[in-house]
Design an enzyme around this catalytic site. Structure first.
Site, PDB file in Angstrom:
ATOM      1  N   SER A 184       2.900   6.819  -7.324  1.00 38.09           N
ATOM      2  CA  SER A 184       3.028   5.574  -6.595  1.00 38.09           C
ATOM      3  C   SER A 184       2.284   4.443  -7.321  1.00 38.09           C
ATOM      4  O   SER A 184       2.550   4.196  -8.500  1.00 38.09           O
ATOM      5  CB  SER A 184       2.529   5.781  -5.164  1.00 38.09           C
ATOM      6  OG  SER A 184       3.002   4.791  -4.301  1.00 38.09           O
ATOM      7  N   ASP A 207      13.534   7.116  -2.209  1.00 39.93           N
ATOM      8  CA  ASP A 207      12.105   6.846  -2.023  1.00 39.93           C
ATOM      9  C   ASP A 207      11.951   5.494  -1.328  1.00 39.93           C
ATOM     10  O   ASP A 207      12.470   4.488  -1.805  1.00 39.93           O
ATOM     11  CB  ASP A 207      11.414   6.820  -3.393  1.00 39.93           C
ATOM     12  CG  ASP A 207       9.898   6.746  -3.303  1.00 39.93           C
ATOM     13  OD1 ASP A 207       9.373   6.026  -2.437  1.00 39.93           O
ATOM     14  OD2 ASP A 207       9.237   7.393  -4.127  1.00 39.93           O
ATOM     15  N   HIS A 256       8.650  10.153  -0.637  1.00 40.65           N
ATOM     16  CA  HIS A 256       7.909   9.369  -1.629  1.00 40.65           C
ATOM     17  C   HIS A 256       7.292  10.297  -2.669  1.00 40.65           C
ATOM     18  O   HIS A 256       6.452  11.133  -2.329  1.00 40.65           O
ATOM     19  CB  HIS A 256       6.824   8.565  -0.911  1.00 40.65           C
ATOM     20  CG  HIS A 256       6.063   7.632  -1.787  1.00 40.65           C
ATOM     21  ND1 HIS A 256       6.640   6.907  -2.801  1.00 40.65           N
ATOM     22  CD2 HIS A 256       4.741   7.305  -1.809  1.00 40.65           C
ATOM     23  CE1 HIS A 256       5.723   6.164  -3.395  1.00 40.65           C
ATOM     24  NE2 HIS A 256       4.559   6.401  -2.818  1.00 40.65           N
TER      25      HIS A 256
END
Length: 518
Positions: free
Chosen positions: A228, A460, A488
């Protein structure tokens, strides 16, 4: 009133629960010092003059909860390396075999996620696979301003509650004026603390810290797993130090060329797409809180959130919040989008909500915000997030621009567009070094580096797949792994094809096949 966190929330929370161990309150209190050989001093990069002493320091490792702990000293301001310093918390979970390849530095995202907590979970089978852990010491650090590394804290728990609960989709002039004032108040509260670190928690500065850490771990090149926001930290590192790039994996990637509006649009579309996937699954199940097909489910969810704007839901138990507002409920719905394993919990929470009880949505919102039911926050994630984001990317000011942006985003994401349009308003008035706004976004090529593996998940919500494509394309030696799935990030979550490709890269240096799809 902010962007959604780019934290790999589901992975971090499940890992922490799996570990079942307490947070280190004082790393200096660790016992039974463990001897590790001294690491030779290294000459600092030419772009970091005056930092010789930091590249010569020795990390003193000591046993602590979940591994070995140390403190890494870094300057607050790299332009004045002889000035004040801070210490970053570092945790290592040693390799489980004698044939180690080196250190694997990990970052879970955020910005504001604790690398210390994330690395600790490696001892319990999370973060990396067992074959990778056999070969690598897994190392996490709390970036500057985060967790145990001189944390940025501007609001107390009650103030942060009020900030999170506020109207995320102001639709009158009075509500918009209140939103602008509240957003500015956050930055003013931070400035009032008179903390010099506030102006020095950018991702570029964290990347420089990471190069000192690499050096002090004794590795000539950095081996790294970023998820991320951690992909942005890794990409910035690669752009600054291409000669030190080893085996990097950037999972759930961010495109560095994104403007603030493009980032907001990407997340609006990403969460819209993920929510529609949940709605399709919900519509196919008995007991879905909103009857009908996926379109009807999306419409019912939108109607519920809009109703909460004027009629918040009551909650039960010791919640320390008077009611679940549209803001809290939106965070609760968002939390479930990070991991499809939470979809049933979301459906149950929404069923409760249709019956007048917001407790289930508040449970999800608490999880999203690292918030305890009694009103305290487990980490400073919700504050460090802004301190970093607002130094990284310029942000337009004013309510008029927000209204125009809201119209553009809503056209592509009817449910999430209004929320995202107003979500980054805090950064419009955030304190900046010398009053100068951050530089405009620019591509990162990492020219001269070795291969860099980028992973994108097709549905995502927080880091849309298109961002991974963009990052892989602009890197001189980027290679893309596509995971066709939900949630995610991908590595160690649910797909053996992804895990095998990443493991082969980390362990044997085998670059994944071009445009691998899993």
């Amino acid at each position: 009133m902010r962007r959604f966190s780019l934290l790999a929330v589901a992975a971090l929370l499940s890992a922490t629960a799996l570990a079942g161990c307490s947070v280190i309150n004082d790393l200096r209190g660790a016992i039974s010092p463990t001897e590790r050989p001294d690491v030779p001093a290294e000459a600092p990069p030419a772009a970091m003059p005056g930092t010789e002493r930091f590249y010569a320091q020795q990390l003193t490792w000591a046993k602590c909860s979940g591994g070995l702990c140390a403190q890494l000293e870094v300057p607050i301001d790299y332009a004045e390396p002889d000035g004040a310093t801070i210490e970053l918390a570092v945790l290592m979970v040693p390799a489980t075999s004698g044939s180690r390849l080196g250190a694997l530095v990990v970052n879970p995202g955020g910005p504001g996620g604790s690398g210390v907590d994330y690395a600790r979970a490696a001892a319990f089978g999370a973060v990396v696979t067992a074959p990778v852990h056999r070969k690598y010491d897994v190392v996490g650090f709390d970036p500057r301003g985060v967790g145990r590394s001189a944390p940025i804290e501007c609001l107390d728990g009650a103030q942060l509650d009020a900030f999170m609960a506020q109207d995320p989709t102001p639709d009158t002039d009075a509500e918009r004026a209140a939103a602008v004032a509240t957003a500015a108040g956050f930055g003013e509260a931070c400035a009032a603390k008179d903390n010099p670190l506030l102006l020095h928690v950018s991702t570029a500065e964290a990347a420089k810290d990471m190069d000192i850490l690499r050096s002090r771990l004794g590795d000539a090149k950095l081996t790294y797993l970023g998820k991320s926001y951690g992909t942005y930290l890794g990409a910035v590192y690669a752009g600054l130090f291409p000669e030190h790039v080893g085996r990097l994996v950037l999972d759930g990637a961010i495109d560095p060329t994104l403007t603030s509006e493009r980032l907001n649009l990407g997340q609006a579309v990403g969460f819209e797409r993920a929510t529609l996937a949940w709605a399709e699954a919900c519509a196919a199940e008995q007991g879905c809180p909103f009857p009908g097909d996926a379109t009807a489910v999306m419409s019912g969810l939108g109607d519920l959130l809009r109703e909460l704007d004027s009629k918040p839901l009551t909650v039960t138990g010791d919640r320390s919040v008077p009611a679940v507002t549209e803001g809290w409920a939106s965070y609760g719905v968002a939390a479930a989008m990070y991991d499809q394993g939470m979809w049933d919990q979301l459906s149950q929470a929404l069923t409760q909500a249709t019956r007048g009880d917001g407790s289930g949505l508040m449970d999800l919102a608490d999880r999203y915000a690292d918030r305890n039911p009694g009103g305290t926050y487990s980490t400073n994630l919700m504050q460090a997030l802004w301190a970093v984001n607002c130094l990284d990317k310029p942000e337009p000011a004013g309510a008029e621009e927000r209204v125009a942006q809201q119209q553009r985003l809503t056209a592509q994401a009817p449910l999430w567009g209004p929320f995202m349009a107003w979500g980054s308003l805090v950064c419009a008035t955030w304190p900046q070094p010398d009053g100068t706004p951050p530089p405009d976004p620019a591509p990162i090529t990492a020219a001269g580096s070795g291969p860099i593996v980028v992973i994108g998940t097709t549905r995502d919500p927080a880091t849309p797949y298109e961002w991974a494509v963009g990052l892989a394309d602009q890197l001189e030696k980027g290679t893309l792994i596509t995971y066709d799935g939900d949630g995610h990030t991908a590595y160690t979550r649910s797909n053996q094809c992804v895990d095998d490709a990443v493991d082969n890269w980390f362990i044997d240096g085998v670059v994944p096949a071009a445009d691998l799809r899993c």
